[in-house]
Motif scaffolding. Structure first.
Motif, mmCIF file in Angstrom:
data_model
loop_
_atom_site.group_PDB
_atom_site.id
_atom_site.type_symbol
_atom_site.label_atom_id
_atom_site.label_comp_id
_atom_site.label_asym_id
_atom_site.label_seq_id
_atom_site.Cartn_x
_atom_site.Cartn_y
_atom_site.Cartn_z
ATOM 1 N N ALA A 1 -5.241 -22.335 -61.776
ATOM 2 C CA ALA A 1 -4.530 -21.431 -62.687
ATOM 3 C C ALA A 1 -4.558 -19.999 -62.150
ATOM 4 C CB ALA A 1 -5.151 -21.492 -64.081
ATOM 5 N N THR A 2 -5.680 -19.588 -61.594
ATOM 6 C CA THR A 2 -5.786 -18.254 -60.997
ATOM 7 C C THR A 2 -4.824 -18.128 -59.826
ATOM 8 O OG1 THR A 2 -8.119 -18.132 -61.637
ATOM 9 C CG2 THR A 2 -7.364 -16.569 -59.966
ATOM 10 N N LEU A 3 -4.789 -19.149 -58.988
ATOM 11 C CA LEU A 3 -3.894 -19.143 -57.826
ATOM 12 C C LEU A 3 -2.434 -19.025 -58.270
ATOM 13 C CD1 LEU A 3 -4.383 -21.433 -54.770
ATOM 14 C CD2 LEU A 3 -2.125 -20.877 -55.568
ATOM 15 N N VAL A 4 -2.046 -19.795 -59.269
ATOM 16 C CA VAL A 4 -0.657 -19.757 -59.755
ATOM 17 C C VAL A 4 -0.323 -18.385 -60.338
ATOM 18 C CG1 VAL A 4 0.912 -20.682 -61.523
ATOM 19 C CG2 VAL A 4 -0.454 -22.242 -60.110
ATOM 20 N N THR A 5 -1.219 -17.837 -61.140
ATOM 21 C CA THR A 5 -0.932 -16.524 -61.738
ATOM 22 C C THR A 5 -0.954 -15.421 -60.682
ATOM 23 O OG1 THR A 5 -3.243 -16.274 -62.448
ATOM 24 C CG2 THR A 5 -1.683 -17.134 -64.073
ATOM 25 N N PHE A 6 -1.829 -15.546 -59.674
ATOM 26 C CA PHE A 6 -1.824 -14.577 -58.575
ATOM 27 C C PHE A 6 -0.519 -14.695 -57.777
ATOM 28 C CE2 PHE A 6 -6.522 -13.317 -57.558
ATOM 29 C CZ PHE A 6 -6.722 -12.953 -58.880
ATOM 30 N N TRP A 7 -0.040 -15.911 -57.573
ATOM 31 C CA TRP A 7 1.193 -16.141 -56.798
ATOM 32 C C TRP A 7 2.361 -15.351 -57.390
ATOM 33 C CZ3 TRP A 7 2.316 -18.228 -52.201
ATOM 34 C CH2 TRP A 7 3.647 -18.527 -51.917
ATOM 35 N N ARG A 8 2.424 -15.292 -58.686
ATOM 36 C CA ARG A 8 3.521 -14.587 -59.372
ATOM 37 C C ARG A 8 3.468 -13.075 -59.145
ATOM 38 N NH1 ARG A 8 2.418 -18.031 -64.704
ATOM 39 N NH2 ARG A 8 3.408 -19.962 -64.034
ATOM 40 N N ILE A 9 2.286 -12.591 -58.765
ATOM 41 C CA ILE A 9 2.086 -11.148 -58.615
ATOM 42 C C ILE A 9 2.012 -10.739 -57.139
ATOM 43 C CG2 ILE A 9 0.488 -9.238 -59.096
ATOM 44 C CD1 ILE A 9 -0.358 -10.954 -61.610
ATOM 45 N N HIS A 10 1.247 -11.503 -56.364
ATOM 46 C CA HIS A 10 0.999 -11.128 -54.966
ATOM 47 C C HIS A 10 0.752 -12.405 -54.168
ATOM 48 C CE1 HIS A 10 -0.679 -9.076 -51.501
ATOM 49 N NE2 HIS A 10 -0.396 -7.900 -52.053
ATOM 50 N N ARG A 11 1.701 -12.789 -53.361
ATOM 51 C CA ARG A 11 1.634 -14.076 -52.653
ATOM 52 C C ARG A 11 0.436 -14.176 -51.715
ATOM 53 N NH1 ARG A 11 7.487 -16.119 -52.847
ATOM 54 N NH2 ARG A 11 7.583 -16.140 -55.118
ATOM 55 N N LEU A 12 0.145 -13.113 -50.972
ATOM 56 C CA LEU A 12 -1.001 -13.163 -50.062
ATOM 57 C C LEU A 12 -2.298 -13.386 -50.840
ATOM 58 C CD1 LEU A 12 -2.366 -12.971 -47.311
ATOM 59 C CD2 LEU A 12 -2.316 -10.464 -47.556
ATOM 60 N N ALA A 13 -2.431 -12.728 -51.986
ATOM 61 C CA ALA A 13 -3.629 -12.915 -52.811
ATOM 62 C C ALA A 13 -3.785 -14.386 -53.197
ATOM 63 C CB ALA A 13 -3.547 -12.044 -54.061
ATOM 64 N N ALA A 14 -2.698 -15.011 -53.575
ATOM 65 C CA ALA A 14 -2.752 -16.435 -53.927
ATOM 66 C C ALA A 14 -3.144 -17.276 -52.721
ATOM 67 C CB ALA A 14 -1.406 -16.884 -54.479
ATOM 68 N N LEU A 15 -2.567 -16.975 -51.577
ATOM 69 C CA LEU A 15 -2.883 -17.745 -50.368
ATOM 70 C C LEU A 15 -4.351 -17.594 -49.968
ATOM 71 C CD1 LEU A 15 0.351 -17.107 -48.284
ATOM 72 C CD2 LEU A 15 -0.323 -19.226 -49.467
ATOM 73 N N LEU A 16 -4.939 -16.454 -50.269
ATOM 74 C CA LEU A 16 -6.355 -16.254 -49.965
ATOM 75 C C LEU A 16 -7.258 -17.166 -50.803
ATOM 76 C CD1 LEU A 16 -6.553 -12.373 -49.565
ATOM 77 C CD2 LEU A 16 -6.674 -14.107 -47.758
#
Length: 165
Positions: free
Chosen positions: A123-138
């Motif tokens: 869920a954190t990854l998905v919500t981060f993806w919507r804001i900052h793709r690199l953050a989600a990939l990390l």
């Protein structure tokens, strides 16, 4: 994108690193005797050596902190409230797992909790993806490691019913 001065950005990064260190420390308190306990368990052939966990978690906590910092830099707390609620919840779940497994030897409860942790990371990854793709990939290595850890948790629990009742 929220405008944050360079000084505040540096302090923000330190804050996110501190959150990771605190989480790791709380889990680490439960893991003081983890290497000995882990070494006594019947293990599958694919189980990693005990020494690998410390370096792996160090890298993962660093990636988590940088990911949170990138999202915070992009939108601030208010602009990413849901993402940070998931992030905080997964930090709590992360620290709790070590207590359940290593300190209290509750393999079944640790298994249930690692599933909750996995869902919170996703869920954190998905919500981060919507804001900052690199953050989600990390967060992808973290999710992959916890997937592996869940499989290991389950296997150790099944192979060691007396130790992980």
């Amino acid at each position: 994108m929220a405008h944050i001065s360079a000084g505040k950005q540096g302090l923000g990064l330190l804050g996110w690193l501190l959150a990771s260190v605190v989480t790791a420390g709380i889990g680490g308190l439960a893991s003081v005797n983890a290497a000995g306990f882990y070494g006594q368990l019947v293990q599958p052939a694919w189980a990693p050596p005990a020494w690998l966990f410390g370096p792996a978690w160090t890298v993962l906590f660093l990636l988590m902190a940088v990911a949170a910092w990138l999202v915070w830099r992009q939108n601030g707390f208010r602009g990413a409230a849901t993402a940070f609620k998931f992030y905080a919840a997964q930090l709590v779940a992360n620290a709790l797992w070590s207590w359940l497994f290593f300190a209290w030897h509750l393999g079944g409860l640790a298994m249930a909790e690692v599933i909750v942790l996995w869902l919170l990371i996703a869920a954190t990854l998905v919500t981060f993806w919507r804001i900052h793709r690199l953050a989600a990939l990390l967060l992808v290595p973290y999710l992959a490691w916890v997937s592996f850890a869940a499989a290991l948790n389950f296997t150790l629990w099944r192979l060691n019913p007396a130790a992980l009742g």
